[in-house]
Design a protein around this motif. Structure first.
Motif, PDB file in Angstrom:
ATOM      1  N   ARG A   1       0.871  -1.181   0.000  1.00 21.66           N
ATOM      2  CA  ARG A   1       0.000   0.000   0.000  1.00 21.66           C
ATOM      3  C   ARG A   1       0.902   1.223   0.000  1.00 21.66           C
ATOM      4  NH1 ARG A   1       1.009   1.286   5.409  1.00 21.66           N
ATOM      5  NH2 ARG A   1       1.394  -0.590   6.592  1.00 21.66           N
ATOM      6  N   ARG A   2       0.283   2.390  -0.168  1.00 17.40           N
ATOM      7  CA  ARG A   2       1.072   3.607  -0.102  1.00 17.40           C
ATOM      8  C   ARG A   2       1.364   3.977   1.345  1.00 17.40           C
ATOM      9  NH1 ARG A   2       1.339   6.656  -4.912  1.00 17.40           N
ATOM     10  NH2 ARG A   2       0.147   5.500  -6.447  1.00 17.40           N
ATOM     11  N   LEU A   3       2.484   4.658   1.529  1.00 15.50           N
ATOM     12  CA  LEU A   3       2.877   5.065   2.873  1.00 15.50           C
ATOM     13  C   LEU A   3       2.026   6.247   3.317  1.00 15.50           C
ATOM     14  CD1 LEU A   3       5.016   4.592   5.061  1.00 15.50           C
ATOM     15  CD2 LEU A   3       6.385   6.348   3.970  1.00 15.50           C
ATOM     16  N   ARG A   4       1.493   6.143   4.531  1.00 14.12           N
ATOM     17  CA  ARG A   4       0.773   7.290   5.078  1.00 14.12           C
ATOM     18  C   ARG A   4       1.675   7.972   6.098  1.00 14.12           C
ATOM     19  NH1 ARG A   4      -4.300   5.057   6.406  1.00 14.12           N
ATOM     20  NH2 ARG A   4      -4.106   5.875   8.516  1.00 14.12           N
ATOM     21  N   ALA A   5       2.039   9.188   5.783  1.00  9.40           N
ATOM     22  CA  ALA A   5       2.941   9.886   6.693  1.00  9.40           C
ATOM     23  C   ALA A   5       2.187  10.321   7.941  1.00  9.40           C
ATOM     24  CB  ALA A   5       3.534  11.104   5.995  1.00  9.40           C
ATOM     25  N   ALA A   6       2.862  10.243   9.081  1.00 10.63           N
ATOM     26  CA  ALA A   6       2.252  10.682  10.335  1.00 10.63           C
ATOM     27  C   ALA A   6       1.996  12.183  10.245  1.00 10.63           C
ATOM     28  CB  ALA A   6       3.183  10.378  11.503  1.00 10.63           C
ATOM     29  N   VAL A   7       0.901  12.618  10.845  1.00  9.19           N
ATOM     30  CA  VAL A   7       0.572  14.035  10.816  1.00  9.19           C
ATOM     31  C   VAL A   7       1.170  14.703  12.042  1.00  9.19           C
ATOM     32  CG1 VAL A   7      -1.316  15.697  10.629  1.00  9.19           C
ATOM     33  CG2 VAL A   7      -1.604  13.355   9.781  1.00  9.19           C
ATOM     34  N   LYS A   8       2.037  15.650  11.802  1.00  8.95           N
ATOM     35  CA  LYS A   8       2.724  16.281  12.926  1.00  8.95           C
ATOM     36  C   LYS A   8       1.740  17.075  13.767  1.00  8.95           C
ATOM     37  CE  LYS A   8       6.908  18.641  14.222  1.00  8.95           C
ATOM     38  NZ  LYS A   8       8.262  19.003  13.859  1.00  8.95           N
ATOM     39  N   LYS A   9       1.917  16.957  15.069  1.00  6.77           N
ATOM     40  CA  LYS A   9       1.010  17.689  15.946  1.00  6.77           C
ATOM     41  C   LYS A   9       1.450  19.150  16.022  1.00  6.77           C
ATOM     42  CE  LYS A   9       3.370  17.404  20.337  1.00  6.77           C
ATOM     43  NZ  LYS A   9       3.479  18.836  20.544  1.00  6.77           N
ATOM     44  N   ALA A  10       0.510  20.031  16.365  1.00  9.91           N
ATOM     45  CA  ALA A  10       0.878  21.425  16.592  1.00  9.91           C
ATOM     46  C   ALA A  10       1.702  21.483  17.874  1.00  9.91           C
ATOM     47  CB  ALA A  10      -0.378  22.267  16.741  1.00  9.91           C
ATOM     48  N   ALA A  11       2.770  22.303  17.852  1.00  8.30           N
ATOM     49  CA  ALA A  11       3.626  22.391  19.031  1.00  8.30           C
ATOM     50  C   ALA A  11       2.831  22.959  20.203  1.00  8.30           C
ATOM     51  CB  ALA A  11       4.820  23.280  18.732  1.00  8.30           C
ATOM     52  N   THR A  12       3.057  22.392  21.373  1.00 12.03           N
ATOM     53  CA  THR A  12       2.395  22.917  22.562  1.00 12.03           C
ATOM     54  C   THR A  12       3.466  23.296  23.566  1.00 12.03           C
ATOM     55  OG1 THR A  12       2.146  20.604  23.098  1.00 12.03           O
ATOM     56  CG2 THR A  12       0.130  21.813  22.612  1.00 12.03           C
ATOM     57  N   ARG A  13       3.163  24.250  24.384  1.00 12.11           N
ATOM     58  CA  ARG A  13       4.129  24.578  25.413  1.00 12.11           C
ATOM     59  C   ARG A  13       3.414  24.784  26.728  1.00 12.11           C
ATOM     60  NH1 ARG A  13       8.392  26.815  22.313  1.00 12.11           N
ATOM     61  NH2 ARG A  13       7.917  24.775  21.561  1.00 12.11           N
ATOM     62  N   GLY A  14       3.189  23.677  27.415  1.00  8.85           N
ATOM     63  CA  GLY A  14       2.544  23.744  28.725  1.00  8.85           C
ATOM     64  C   GLY A  14       3.545  24.234  29.762  1.00  8.85           C
ATOM     65  N   PRO A  15       3.189  24.120  31.039  1.00 13.19           N
ATOM     66  CA  PRO A  15       4.115  24.518  32.094  1.00 13.19           C
ATOM     67  C   PRO A  15       5.346  23.612  32.122  1.00 13.19           C
ATOM     68  CG  PRO A  15       2.183  23.413  33.002  1.00 13.19           C
ATOM     69  CD  PRO A  15       1.915  23.631  31.554  1.00 13.19           C
ATOM     70  N   THR A  16       6.423  24.095  32.735  1.00 13.04           N
ATOM     71  CA  THR A  16       7.635  23.288  32.861  1.00 13.04           C
ATOM     72  C   THR A  16       7.386  22.124  33.814  1.00 13.04           C
ATOM     73  OG1 THR A  16       8.981  25.230  32.518  1.00 13.04           O
ATOM     74  CG2 THR A  16      10.073  23.351  33.519  1.00 13.04           C
ATOM     75  N   VAL A  17       7.700  20.909  33.365  1.00 16.33           N
ATOM     76  CA  VAL A  17       7.508  19.756  34.242  1.00 16.33           C
ATOM     77  C   VAL A  17       8.829  19.182  34.742  1.00 16.33           C
ATOM     78  CG1 VAL A  17       5.268  19.020  33.366  1.00 16.33           C
ATOM     79  CG2 VAL A  17       7.347  18.237  32.222  1.00 16.33           C
ATOM     80  N   PHE A  18       9.886  19.535  34.013  1.00 16.77           N
ATOM     81  CA  PHE A  18      11.164  18.905  34.341  1.00 16.77           C
ATOM     82  C   PHE A  18      12.262  19.874  33.937  1.00 16.77           C
ATOM     83  CE2 PHE A  18      14.662  15.938  33.082  1.00 16.77           C
ATOM     84  CZ  PHE A  18      14.800  15.255  34.289  1.00 16.77           C
TER      85      PHE A  18
END
Ligand SMILES: Nc1ncnc2c1ncn2[C@@H]1O[C@H](COP(=O)(O)OP(=O)(O)OP(=O)(O)O)[C@@H](O)[C@H]1O
Ligand SMILES: [Mg+2]
Length: 504
Positions: free
Chosen positions: A244-261
């Motif tokens: 079959r044809r390759l389905r590329a993963a759909v990049k997520k929109a960048a998120t910037r929550g609070p600092t966890v580490f």
């Protein structure tokens, strides 16, 4: 067709229990040819070559060398025919010299003194073999003073020093960086010049298209086509592989929550200097650089897998320290190791038991572990990453290489971590599964899991990460985010840094 094929495999069949690994495969190899075999994880590539090497007996079919039928039942039968395989986890003698490793079991003795090692002769003969391969390696050096890539090249020299006609490389570059891979390709060219045939198994399609004279595609244990170089496009190869044809993963929109580490002032003497960074909730943070940049050691250092000094580490606002992976686990941080065989896969356990090892450790204090819960949780995780297996109760060895990698990812997900550290997450994984793994990583980030990752392939880091720390010679030289995260930008930065080093 001009010339006789060196090797013909005909109608080769192999089943393991109920699994059909090979259903009548034909495979030809010409003298001095580089012939790549590609296919999805579990397609049967390693099995076909293990049969040729006498590791597994075949259930049916025939093998002909120079037109003559041969019987290959044990590895020594294959060796006698000049057929040799470079294993991913090679058995070598790390405390001995390069020369002793090349001639192990065949060390030259002084004439008339069967117990006296002729070390001069040994060094000369090794230098000769290394020279034929144009390898700049000192025959007298201790093996463990070499990089893994160089040790692999020593394995090639070892094969060449005996009577060698066919060399098989099964995912030889899966852990090599660009420069190391190029050295290996130069070595393959040198073998070709000597008329030696090379079978090359890899999931890196670009390099396959570059170095192979012909490409054979296996799918579900069958040969779906053999193509000469230049006669097929990458997209068509992928379609032949996957059906079959390759389905590329759909990049997520960048998120910037609070600092966890956050990590302040991570240092490893001579390797990493004063690295600091923050990780946000739901973010994918990449750490990249060339080999020797310190990126892998930095990651290992922060998880207590390599001695390091850290001025301050905070997790969810509290000061913490990780001196052992179990400390990390209790903070909700899991780690995918870069090395499958030695560090993470337990060969004596089943697939389910392998998947459950972290989960068992993380729950046993809190609950009486229920068998049923363990089984459900592990099956769910294994399904999520789409591990292809006959059944979860099979031994883990029955999984193909790429499916073992996916099982390790299932293991991490099973404990529902808050932070995941991924070192080379798609090593040995086929192009289709790679996109599936990317999709899982994006999904985790969407669910609020924070991810720190690195990879031997820079494009993989730039494809996945929202933000990238670029390292060179142990220093953080740049931090890129969002649209700045491109492979071109990273390469420009690391080459500039390397050039500045040369001039300063
Ligand atoms: N020792 C074994 N016992 C049981 N099943 C096995 C064994 N070795 C391989 N198999 C099965 O045979 C099939 C082919 O596996 P093989 O290792 O040849 O795949 P592969 O093409 O090399 O995949 P990968 O790219 O993941 O390395 C798979 O379904 C695998 O699970
Ligand atoms: Mg394999």
């Amino acid at each position: 067709m001009a010339g006789e094929a060196l090797l013909r495999m005909r109608e080769v069949r192999k089943t393991f229990g109920g699994t059909v690994a090979l259903s009548g495969v034909d495979f030809d190899l010409n003298p001095g040819e580089v012939h790549a075999i590609i296919g999805e994880n579990g397609a049967g590539k390693s099995t076909l070559m293990k049969i040729l090497c006498g590791v597994y007996p075949m259930d049916g079919g025939s093998i002909l060398v120079e037109g003559e039928p041969v019987r290959i039942q044990l590895p020594k039968d294959a060796l006698a025919l000049g057929i040799n395989m470079i294993h991913q986890e090679f058995a070598n003698f790390s405390k001995l010299s390069v020369a002793e490793n090349v001639f192990v079991g065949r060390l030259p003795r002084k004439a008339g003194f069967p117990l006296a090692l002729d070390s001069r002769d040994l060094l000369l003969r090794t230098a000769e073999v290394l020279g034929r391969l144009r390898l700049p390696i000192d025959p007298g050096a201790r093996l463990d003073s070499l990089s893994v890539a160089q040790q692999q090249l020593v394995e090639v020299a070892k094969a060449l020093s005996a009577n060698l006609r066919i060399l098989i490389m099964d995912e030889a570059t899966s852990s090599l960086n660009l420069r190391e891979s190029e050295q290996l390709f130069a070595t393959i060219e040198a073998l070709k010049v000597e008329g030696i045939s090379v079978v090359y198994i890899s999931h890196r399609l670009k390099e396959v298209m570059d170095i192979a004279d012909r490409i054979t595609v296996l799918r579900d244990g069958a040969n779906v086509g053999t193509f000469p170089r230049g006669h097929i496009e990458e997209a068509a190869i992928i379609e032949a592989m996957l059906g079959r044809r390759l389905r590329a993963a759909v990049k997520k929109a960048a998120t910037r929550g609070p600092t966890v580490f956050s990590v302040t002032g991570l240092s490893i003497p001579g390797k990493v200097r004063n690295l600091s960074f923050e990780l946000h909730r739901g973010e994918i943070l990449g750490i990249t650089g060339l080999s020797g940049s310190g990126k892998e050691l930095a990651i290992r250092g922060l998880y207590g897998l390599w001695p390091s000094r850290i001025e301050r580490m905070e997790c969810n606002g509290e000061q913490v320290s990780i001196s052992h992976p179990s400390d990390g686990l209790s903070l909700g941080i899991t780690y995918l190791a870069e090395e499958r065989k030695n560090m993470s896969v337990f060969p004596q356990l089943t697939i389910r038991e392998n998947a459950s090892v972290l989960w068992m450790r993380s729950v046993w204090r809190r609950f009486v572990v229920s068998r049923r819960r363990e089984r459900e949780a592990s099956l769910q995780s294994l399904r999520r990453v789409n591990v292809k297996m006959a059944g979860a109760e099979s031994p883990v060895d029955s999984l193909s290489g790429g499916n073992q990698q996916k099982m390790l990812l299932a293991r991490l997900l099973m404990v529902q971590p808050e932070i995941v550290i991924l070192n080379d997450p798609t090593r040995g994984v086929d192009v289709g599964s790679k996109q599936e793994i990317y999709q899982i990583i994006y999904q985790l980030a969407r669910e609020g899991v924070s991810i720190i990752m690195t990879s031997s392939e820079i494009p993989e880091v730039t494809a996945l990460a929202d933000r990238v720390i670029v390292m060179s010679k142990g220093h953080k030289i740049a931090e890129l985010s969002d649209a700045e995260v491109t492979t071109d930008n990273v390469l420009a930065l690391v080459t500039q840094a390397a050039a500045a080093d040369e001039h300063g």
